[in-house]
Design an enzyme around this catalytic site. Structure first.
Site, PDB file in Angstrom:
ATOM      1  N   TYR A 121       0.849  -1.194   0.000  1.00  0.00           N
ATOM      2  CA  TYR A 121       0.000   0.000   0.000  1.00  0.00           C
ATOM      3  C   TYR A 121       0.884   1.243   0.000  1.00  0.00           C
ATOM      4  O   TYR A 121       1.755   1.400   0.856  1.00  0.00           O
ATOM      5  CB  TYR A 121      -0.918   0.020   1.228  1.00  0.00           C
ATOM      6  CG  TYR A 121      -1.904   1.162   1.168  1.00  0.00           C
ATOM      7  CD1 TYR A 121      -3.141   0.987   0.558  1.00  0.00           C
ATOM      8  CD2 TYR A 121      -1.591   2.420   1.672  1.00  0.00           C
ATOM      9  CE1 TYR A 121      -4.040   2.038   0.468  1.00  0.00           C
ATOM     10  CE2 TYR A 121      -2.484   3.472   1.576  1.00  0.00           C
ATOM     11  CZ  TYR A 121      -3.702   3.273   0.973  1.00  0.00           C
ATOM     12  OH  TYR A 121      -4.592   4.319   0.869  1.00  0.00           O
ATOM     13  N   GLN A 183     -10.658   0.076   1.152  1.00  0.00           N
ATOM     14  CA  GLN A 183     -11.089  -0.761   0.024  1.00  0.00           C
ATOM     15  C   GLN A 183      -9.910  -1.430  -0.674  1.00  0.00           C
ATOM     16  O   GLN A 183     -10.022  -2.559  -1.168  1.00  0.00           O
ATOM     17  CB  GLN A 183     -11.922   0.055  -0.969  1.00  0.00           C
ATOM     18  CG  GLN A 183     -11.241   1.245  -1.593  1.00  0.00           C
ATOM     19  CD  GLN A 183     -11.432   2.534  -0.796  1.00  0.00           C
ATOM     20  OE1 GLN A 183     -11.640   2.492   0.417  1.00  0.00           O
ATOM     21  NE2 GLN A 183     -11.375   3.672  -1.483  1.00  0.00           N
ATOM     22  N   ASN A 206      -3.411   5.755   6.469  1.00  0.00           N
ATOM     23  CA  ASN A 206      -4.143   6.495   7.493  1.00  0.00           C
ATOM     24  C   ASN A 206      -4.881   5.533   8.422  1.00  0.00           C
ATOM     25  O   ASN A 206      -4.719   4.317   8.342  1.00  0.00           O
ATOM     26  CB  ASN A 206      -5.091   7.508   6.840  1.00  0.00           C
ATOM     27  CG  ASN A 206      -6.159   6.843   5.976  1.00  0.00           C
ATOM     28  OD1 ASN A 206      -6.438   5.647   6.107  1.00  0.00           O
ATOM     29  ND2 ASN A 206      -6.767   7.614   5.086  1.00  0.00           N
ATOM     30  N   SER A 229       5.822   8.852  13.637  1.00  0.00           N
ATOM     31  CA  SER A 229       7.285   8.761  13.600  1.00  0.00           C
ATOM     32  C   SER A 229       7.910   9.277  14.895  1.00  0.00           C
ATOM     33  O   SER A 229       7.346  10.136  15.578  1.00  0.00           O
ATOM     34  CB  SER A 229       7.812   9.557  12.412  1.00  0.00           C
ATOM     35  OG  SER A 229       9.176   9.307  12.217  1.00  0.00           O
ATOM     36  N   GLN A 251      11.851  14.903  11.711  1.00  0.00           N
ATOM     37  CA  GLN A 251      10.771  13.980  12.059  1.00  0.00           C
ATOM     38  C   GLN A 251       9.499  14.714  12.431  1.00  0.00           C
ATOM     39  O   GLN A 251       8.397  14.254  12.139  1.00  0.00           O
ATOM     40  CB  GLN A 251      11.203  13.069  13.211  1.00  0.00           C
ATOM     41  CG  GLN A 251      12.306  12.111  12.833  1.00  0.00           C
ATOM     42  CD  GLN A 251      11.982  11.332  11.579  1.00  0.00           C
ATOM     43  OE1 GLN A 251      11.082  10.500  11.572  1.00  0.00           O
ATOM     44  NE2 GLN A 251      12.700  11.600  10.498  1.00  0.00           N
ATOM     45  N   HIS A 254       6.759  15.366   9.807  1.00  0.00           N
ATOM     46  CA  HIS A 254       5.961  14.255   9.285  1.00  0.00           C
ATOM     47  C   HIS A 254       4.503  14.354   9.700  1.00  0.00           C
ATOM     48  O   HIS A 254       3.604  14.040   8.927  1.00  0.00           O
ATOM     49  CB  HIS A 254       6.500  12.916   9.825  1.00  0.00           C
ATOM     50  CG  HIS A 254       7.511  12.273   8.935  1.00  0.00           C
ATOM     51  ND1 HIS A 254       7.262  11.928   7.636  1.00  0.00           N
ATOM     52  CD2 HIS A 254       8.787  11.878   9.179  1.00  0.00           C
ATOM     53  CE1 HIS A 254       8.334  11.362   7.109  1.00  0.00           C
ATOM     54  NE2 HIS A 254       9.274  11.324   8.025  1.00  0.00           N
ATOM     55  N   GLU A 319      11.985   4.644  17.586  1.00  0.00           N
ATOM     56  CA  GLU A 319      12.061   4.219  16.187  1.00  0.00           C
ATOM     57  C   GLU A 319      13.431   4.569  15.609  1.00  0.00           C
ATOM     58  O   GLU A 319      14.117   3.718  15.054  1.00  0.00           O
ATOM     59  CB  GLU A 319      10.950   4.919  15.400  1.00  0.00           C
ATOM     60  CG  GLU A 319      10.938   4.602  13.920  1.00  0.00           C
ATOM     61  CD  GLU A 319       9.933   5.452  13.160  1.00  0.00           C
ATOM     62  OE1 GLU A 319       9.603   5.062  12.030  1.00  0.00           O
ATOM     63  OE2 GLU A 319       9.500   6.509  13.667  1.00  0.00           O
ATOM     64  N   HIS A 320      13.815   5.834  15.700  1.00  0.00           N
ATOM     65  CA  HIS A 320      15.129   6.303  15.236  1.00  0.00           C
ATOM     66  C   HIS A 320      15.930   6.811  16.431  1.00  0.00           C
ATOM     67  O   HIS A 320      15.407   7.582  17.239  1.00  0.00           O
ATOM     68  CB  HIS A 320      14.992   7.473  14.258  1.00  0.00           C
ATOM     69  CG  HIS A 320      14.101   7.211  13.088  1.00  0.00           C
ATOM     70  ND1 HIS A 320      12.773   7.615  13.059  1.00  0.00           N
ATOM     71  CD2 HIS A 320      14.342   6.601  11.903  1.00  0.00           C
ATOM     72  CE1 HIS A 320      12.244   7.260  11.898  1.00  0.00           C
ATOM     73  NE2 HIS A 320      13.164   6.646  11.177  1.00  0.00           N
ATOM     74  N   GLU A 407       0.237 -36.241  28.425  1.00  0.00           N
ATOM     75  CA  GLU A 407      -0.693 -35.182  28.026  1.00  0.00           C
ATOM     76  C   GLU A 407      -2.097 -35.717  27.748  1.00  0.00           C
ATOM     77  O   GLU A 407      -2.973 -34.965  27.301  1.00  0.00           O
ATOM     78  CB  GLU A 407      -0.155 -34.458  26.784  1.00  0.00           C
ATOM     79  CG  GLU A 407       1.152 -33.715  27.061  1.00  0.00           C
ATOM     80  CD  GLU A 407       1.608 -32.839  25.904  1.00  0.00           C
ATOM     81  OE1 GLU A 407       1.017 -32.955  24.805  1.00  0.00           O
ATOM     82  OE2 GLU A 407       2.533 -32.047  26.106  1.00  0.00           O
ATOM     83  N   HIS A 412      -1.990 -40.264  19.896  1.00  0.00           N
ATOM     84  CA  HIS A 412      -0.606 -39.895  19.594  1.00  0.00           C
ATOM     85  C   HIS A 412       0.332 -41.049  19.972  1.00  0.00           C
ATOM     86  O   HIS A 412       1.216 -41.443  19.196  1.00  0.00           O
ATOM     87  CB  HIS A 412      -0.191 -38.641  20.392  1.00  0.00           C
ATOM     88  CG  HIS A 412      -0.644 -37.347  19.803  1.00  0.00           C
ATOM     89  ND1 HIS A 412      -1.963 -37.026  19.643  1.00  0.00           N
ATOM     90  CD2 HIS A 412       0.069 -36.271  19.352  1.00  0.00           C
ATOM     91  CE1 HIS A 412      -2.061 -35.815  19.115  1.00  0.00           C
ATOM     92  NE2 HIS A 412      -0.837 -35.331  18.924  1.00  0.00           N
TER      93      HIS A 412
END
Length: 424
Positions: A121, A183, A206, A229, A251, A254, A319-320, A407, A412
């Protein structure tokens, strides 16, 4: 920019935006509409939300050729070199299948298989970042994914930004579709007449895109639900305040909810950076966004020592992380939690965003404590290989049966016992 003396633990973590009931209901309604109506739903919703009246979803070759004519040669060259750097870095992440044979003839191993298909995306409008295409497509290609689909919302005239088309073409992606929002995620997850269903969906978007990714997770895989961010700068008294301010603002521009934080033991540096941020803000094209980010989510934390500053950084798990201190490499072993670490005064965060090679799709909201940047492993599956020999089963069968009965799983145990009986 507020300056805070550290007394208590700090955190970047915020409540994840799970959307309002209205937003969640809208997303579920859109997904249902796409599943029921296929392409017709995509045309209807694209006209409703993007204002584009389309007759076909697929980008045509003529549009790609027109996009190339818009691109200046230096930009095209920069895209090509960035692709090279990013591909070289991710090639080093590749794993190989392996097998080992034990003394009793047992063969064990791990088989690495690329995913069959991936959908990326790409947001539209001002957030149509060609760099995100590189960072998502290249690790998938290196992993061996054969079918890669890009979806992106069209502009009102039905076009996709030239930078998106050219970058996709430079990467060899053949399927680019004009559809966005929830969609698009629904179409990638379940398929329509024009949109092939994929195994994994990656890429930012978004709140509606994020909610849709969360809704289809389990039917398909997703990369992550990323938050706003974040940047944290760890600096000593020798650091350049102009560099720090510029990197914090890189940053902040953003998103109004982006976090920009300096951690330092130097009160003098803190005050200089605060002044620099205010000065540099005045000339930024996105100064309103950056100013809101700095006001609401920006801070300068002043610690007693550099060691305490490192502890704060690990608590933040950003993150950074930029380290602007003497001998920055010496801090590397002390940093436990960060998505990407930038060492030294010339390793500004945008170097990693665009060009150096490491992936810029990074964990946010403190999740660097337990998660990693997008990488080649995200686009492969690992299958275990077990080939037990007769000798191994005769030696270990009774132990396996005993564990099964512990068990309460008699069938088994009998699946093992029946083989042991045949060999007696």
């Amino acid at each position: 920019m507020k300056i805070v003396t550290i007394n208590d633990s700090v955190s970047l973590k915020r409540d994840l935006d799970t959307g309002t009931d209205m937003q969640q209901n809208a997303v579920h309604s859109i997904i249902a509409q796409v599943r029921e109506q296929g392409d017709q739903a995509l045309f209807t919703l694209t006209k409703q939300f993007d204002g584009a009246d389309l007759t076909t979803l697929r980008v045509q070759q003529a549009e790609i050729e027109a996009a190339y004519r818009e691109m200046e040669e230096p930009v095209l060259q920069a895209i090509g070199e960035a692709i090279e750097n990013i591909r070289d870095f991710h090639e080093r992440q590749k794993r190989n299948s392996w097998m080992t044979t034990k003394s009793d003839g047992t063969i064990l191993g791990q088989k690495i298989t690329p995913l069959d298909s991936v959908g990326l995306y790409v947001p539209g409008g001002k957030a149509a970042y060609p760099s995100s295409i590189m960072m998502n497509v290249i690790p998938a290609q290196v992993a061996g994914v054969q079918n890669i689909v890009i979806v992106s919302p069209p502009q009102k005239d039905g076009s996709i930004p030239a930078g998106v088309l050219v970058t996709a073409a430079e990467l060899g992606v053949k399927t680019i579709l004009k559809v966005g929002g929830a969609q698009a995620i629904a179409a990638l997850a379940y398929g329509t007449e024009s949109v092939p269903a994929v195994d994994k969906i990656t890429g930012p978007g978004n709140i509606y895109v994020a909610l849709a990714k969360r809704a289809v997770f389990g039917h398909v895989d997703i990369d992550m639900i990323a938050g706003p961010s974040e940047i944290v700068v760890l600096a000593d008294e020798r650091a350049n305040p102009r560099y720090i301010a510029a990197d914090l603002l890189s940053q902040a521009e953003h998103d109004e909810r982006a976090s920009a934080i300096l951690v330092t033991p130097s009160r003098a540096l803190a005050e200089e950076v605060a002044v620099e941020v205010d000065q540099q803000l005045t000339t930024l094209p996105k100064r309103e966004i950056a100013a809101a980010s700095i006001r609401d989510y920006g801070a300068i934390y002043v610690t007693e020592t550099l060691e305490e500053a490192v502890s704060v950084v690990n608590e933040l798990a950003p993150e950074h992380l930029e380290i602007l201190a003497e001998e920055p490499m010496s801090f590397l072993g002390k940093i436990r939690h960060a998505g990407a670490i930038f060492l030294g005064p010339y390793s500004s965060e945008p170097v990693g965003d665009y060009f150096a090679g490491p992936n810029h799709v990074l964990p946010t909201n403190g999740t660097a404590r337990f998660s990693s940047p997008l990488n080649v492993d995200d686009f492969v599956k690992k299958s275990s290989i077990i080939s037990y020999s007769k000798a191994a089963l005769l030696e270990n069968g009774a132990k396996i049966s005993a564990l099964a009965r512990l068990e309460g799983l008699e069938a088994h145990a009998r699946a093992i016992d029946i083989r042991l009986e045949d060999e007696r």
